[in-house]
Design a protein around this motif. Structure first.
Motif, mmCIF file in Angstrom:
data_model
loop_
_atom_site.group_PDB
_atom_site.id
_atom_site.type_symbol
_atom_site.label_atom_id
_atom_site.label_comp_id
_atom_site.label_asym_id
_atom_site.label_seq_id
_atom_site.Cartn_x
_atom_site.Cartn_y
_atom_site.Cartn_z
ATOM 1 N N SER A 57 53.911 56.881 87.158
ATOM 2 C CA SER A 57 54.314 56.050 86.027
ATOM 3 C C SER A 57 54.914 56.926 84.936
ATOM 4 C CB SER A 57 53.112 55.273 85.483
ATOM 5 O OG SER A 57 53.476 54.513 84.339
ATOM 6 N N THR A 58 56.100 56.538 84.447
ATOM 7 C CA THR A 58 56.795 57.292 83.401
ATOM 8 C C THR A 58 57.438 56.311 82.428
ATOM 9 O OG1 THR A 58 57.309 59.042 85.002
ATOM 10 C CG2 THR A 58 58.555 59.033 82.935
ATOM 11 N N ILE A 59 57.308 56.602 81.143
ATOM 12 C CA ILE A 59 57.919 55.778 80.111
ATOM 13 C C ILE A 59 59.001 56.586 79.397
ATOM 14 C CG2 ILE A 59 57.575 54.544 77.935
ATOM 15 C CD1 ILE A 59 56.408 53.094 80.301
ATOM 16 N N VAL A 60 60.202 56.020 79.325
ATOM 17 C CA VAL A 60 61.315 56.623 78.586
ATOM 18 C C VAL A 60 61.817 55.574 77.604
ATOM 19 C CG1 VAL A 60 63.565 57.731 78.729
ATOM 20 C CG2 VAL A 60 61.941 58.003 80.606
ATOM 21 N N GLN A 61 61.820 55.917 76.330
ATOM 22 C CA GLN A 61 62.246 54.954 75.330
ATOM 23 C C GLN A 61 62.848 55.679 74.130
ATOM 24 O OE1 GLN A 61 58.716 52.766 74.261
ATOM 25 N NE2 GLN A 61 57.572 54.600 73.705
ATOM 26 N N GLY A 62 63.618 54.955 73.336
ATOM 27 C CA GLY A 62 64.207 55.584 72.177
ATOM 28 C C GLY A 62 65.238 54.707 71.512
ATOM 29 N N ILE A 63 65.982 55.334 70.626
ATOM 30 C CA ILE A 63 67.032 54.649 69.886
ATOM 31 C C ILE A 63 68.239 55.571 69.784
ATOM 32 C CG2 ILE A 63 66.028 55.411 67.680
ATOM 33 C CD1 ILE A 63 67.157 52.817 66.460
ATOM 34 N N GLU A 64 69.426 54.997 69.931
ATOM 35 C CA GLU A 64 70.674 55.742 69.814
ATOM 36 C C GLU A 64 71.572 55.039 68.801
ATOM 37 O OE1 GLU A 64 72.286 55.877 73.745
ATOM 38 O OE2 GLU A 64 70.943 57.497 74.404
ATOM 39 N N MET A 65 72.233 55.834 67.976
ATOM 40 C CA MET A 65 73.142 55.294 66.980
ATOM 41 C C MET A 65 74.367 56.198 66.909
ATOM 42 S SD MET A 65 72.483 54.618 62.897
ATOM 43 C CE MET A 65 72.266 56.380 62.568
ATOM 44 N N ASP A 66 75.536 55.597 66.920
ATOM 45 C CA ASP A 66 76.764 56.375 66.765
ATOM 46 C C ASP A 66 77.817 55.526 66.067
ATOM 47 O OD1 ASP A 66 78.886 55.269 68.867
ATOM 48 O OD2 ASP A 66 76.937 55.294 69.874
ATOM 49 N N GLY A 67 78.808 56.188 65.536
ATOM 50 C CA GLY A 67 79.864 55.462 64.851
ATOM 51 C C GLY A 67 80.939 56.395 64.350
ATOM 52 N N ARG A 68 81.902 55.832 63.658
ATOM 53 C CA ARG A 68 82.982 56.620 63.066
ATOM 54 C C ARG A 68 83.428 55.946 61.773
ATOM 55 N NH1 ARG A 68 88.239 54.824 63.968
ATOM 56 N NH2 ARG A 68 88.431 52.958 65.272
ATOM 57 N N TRP A 69 84.141 56.727 60.948
ATOM 58 C CA TRP A 69 84.588 56.242 59.657
ATOM 59 C C TRP A 69 85.994 56.755 59.404
ATOM 60 C CZ3 TRP A 69 81.187 53.601 56.110
ATOM 61 C CH2 TRP A 69 81.818 53.201 54.924
ATOM 62 N N GLN A 70 86.919 55.845 59.144
ATOM 63 C CA GLN A 70 88.282 56.230 58.797
ATOM 64 C C GLN A 70 88.312 56.535 57.302
ATOM 65 O OE1 GLN A 70 90.682 56.434 61.268
ATOM 66 N NE2 GLN A 70 91.894 57.547 59.721
ATOM 67 N N ALA A 82 70.294 60.438 68.255
ATOM 68 C CA ALA A 82 69.506 59.922 69.375
ATOM 69 C C ALA A 82 68.066 60.407 69.233
ATOM 70 C CB ALA A 82 70.086 60.383 70.708
ATOM 71 N N VAL A 83 67.130 59.470 69.292
ATOM 72 C CA VAL A 83 65.697 59.785 69.272
ATOM 73 C C VAL A 83 65.125 59.368 70.627
ATOM 74 C CG1 VAL A 83 63.488 59.381 68.150
ATOM 75 C CG2 VAL A 83 65.591 59.408 66.786
ATOM 76 N N LEU A 84 64.499 60.320 71.321
ATOM 77 C CA LEU A 84 64.043 60.075 72.688
ATOM 78 C C LEU A 84 62.552 60.356 72.817
ATOM 79 C CD1 LEU A 84 64.706 59.505 75.711
ATOM 80 C CD2 LEU A 84 65.127 61.972 75.943
ATOM 81 N N ASP A 85 61.844 59.416 73.400
ATOM 82 C CA ASP A 85 60.430 59.581 73.725
ATOM 83 C C ASP A 85 60.295 59.526 75.244
ATOM 84 O OD1 ASP A 85 57.627 59.750 73.482
ATOM 85 O OD2 ASP A 85 57.455 57.578 73.600
ATOM 86 N N PHE A 86 59.783 60.591 75.828
ATOM 87 C CA PHE A 86 59.613 60.681 77.282
ATOM 88 C C PHE A 86 58.176 61.096 77.545
ATOM 89 C CE2 PHE A 86 59.423 62.550 81.387
ATOM 90 C CZ PHE A 86 60.498 62.107 82.144
ATOM 91 N N GLU A 87 57.494 60.343 78.411
ATOM 92 C CA GLU A 87 56.118 60.697 78.730
ATOM 93 C C GLU A 87 55.784 60.323 80.170
ATOM 94 O OE1 GLU A 87 51.505 59.798 77.322
ATOM 95 O OE2 GLU A 87 53.188 59.018 76.159
ATOM 96 N N TYR A 88 55.250 61.318 80.904
ATOM 97 C CA TYR A 88 54.648 61.021 82.203
ATOM 98 C C TYR A 88 53.300 60.361 81.945
ATOM 99 C CZ TYR A 88 58.018 64.225 84.410
ATOM 100 O OH TYR A 88 59.163 64.845 84.857
ATOM 101 N N GLU A 89 53.194 59.081 82.203
ATOM 102 C CA GLU A 89 51.922 58.387 81.968
ATOM 103 C C GLU A 89 50.940 58.587 83.121
ATOM 104 O OE1 GLU A 89 52.425 54.276 80.815
ATOM 105 O OE2 GLU A 89 52.361 55.004 78.743
ATOM 106 N N ASP A 90 51.464 58.881 84.306
ATOM 107 C CA ASP A 90 50.599 59.138 85.461
ATOM 108 C C ASP A 90 51.375 60.023 86.425
ATOM 109 O OD1 ASP A 90 48.926 59.198 87.622
ATOM 110 O OD2 ASP A 90 48.556 57.046 87.701
ATOM 111 N N PHE A 91 51.112 61.332 86.361
ATOM 112 C CA PHE A 91 51.801 62.289 87.230
ATOM 113 C C PHE A 91 50.804 63.396 87.557
ATOM 114 C CE2 PHE A 91 55.644 65.391 87.616
ATOM 115 C CZ PHE A 91 55.548 65.342 89.000
#
Length: 230
Positions: A57-70, A82-91
């Motif tokens: 069991s593995t959980i991967v979750q997070g949030i990504e944000m990108d953009g541009r400005w003229q 990008a904020v990433l949470d990665f965890e082996y819940e059962d390994f």
């Protein structure tokens, strides 16, 4: 013959694409959650090869944000976080790194740990400039990326933890109707970055030593690039 199970994933993603400031700005946001069952993981066996096993069991979750400005007719900017949470819940059946105590079946427990190449935070910033010069166009760009500390050893050996680093690249180009001449710069801060690490074959099983080999990203590199379009 080594066998491993198919991996399955249940994924949920919510996102939004927005135009702001009268269309001069774009903002994209995505939130994701992935629940892996029997994630396939490749690790060094401590002798001469790599084994593929399954993390139950593995959980991967997070949030990504990108953009541009003229910013103006000549200047534009871009960004990403990008904020990433990665965890082996059962390994509990992973291959051990050197010196790691194994269980009765010769496996090691990685439950609660992050996997390789899973920095918690990544930030990108860029600026672009474009201006006509007679019948030609001059384009310049500068990009920076900050990457949080992460693990690059396939068996999660503590020696494989690398510090956060910053990459800065640039491009200066002069363009005609059917040609481009550009000066490229990569890793301008000349950061020494380990991109991959593993143990030498037989170093542990035969010699009893914790001997590594690693691949490094390229140091500061400058290149002149020419393109002709027919």
């Amino acid at each position: 013959r080594f066998e491993f199970d198919e991996e399955k994933v249940t994924a949920i993603e919510l996102g939004s694409k927005m135009r702001l400031a009268g269309g001069r700005s774009e903002l994209n946001v995505a939130i994701f959650h992935m629940d892996y069952e029997d994630l396939q993981v490749s690790q060094f066996d401590g002798a001469v090869g790599f084994n593929i096993g399954n993390a139950k069991s593995t959980i991967v979750q997070g949030i990504e944000m990108d953009g541009r400005w003229q910013l103006s007719s000549s200047w534009s900017g871009s960004y990403g976080v990008a904020v990433l949470d990665f965890e082996y819940e059962d390994f509990t059946n992973g291959n051990c790194h050197f010196g790691q105590p194994a269980d009765a079946n010769g496996f090691c427990d990685y439950t609660g740990k992050r996997g390789v190449y899973t920095p918690e935070l990544t930030v990108n910033l860029g600026i672009d400039y474009s201006q006509p010069i007679g019948n030609l166009w001059f384009n310049a760009s500068l990009d920076a990326q900050w990457v949080d500390e992460q693990q690059v050893h396939v068996n999660l050996d503590p020696h494989g933890e690398v510090d956060a680093f910053t990459l800065v690249d640039m491009r200066l180009a002069l363009e005609g109707d059917n040609w481009t001449l550009a000066l490229l710069g990569k890793n301008l801060l000349n950061e020494e970055i380990i991109a991959y690490s593993a143990n030498m074959p037989l170093s542990e099983s035969l010699l009893g030593t914790n001997t590594f080999y690693s691949f490094l990203r390229r140091p500061r590199t400058l290149a002149l690039e020419g393109t002709i379009r027919f």
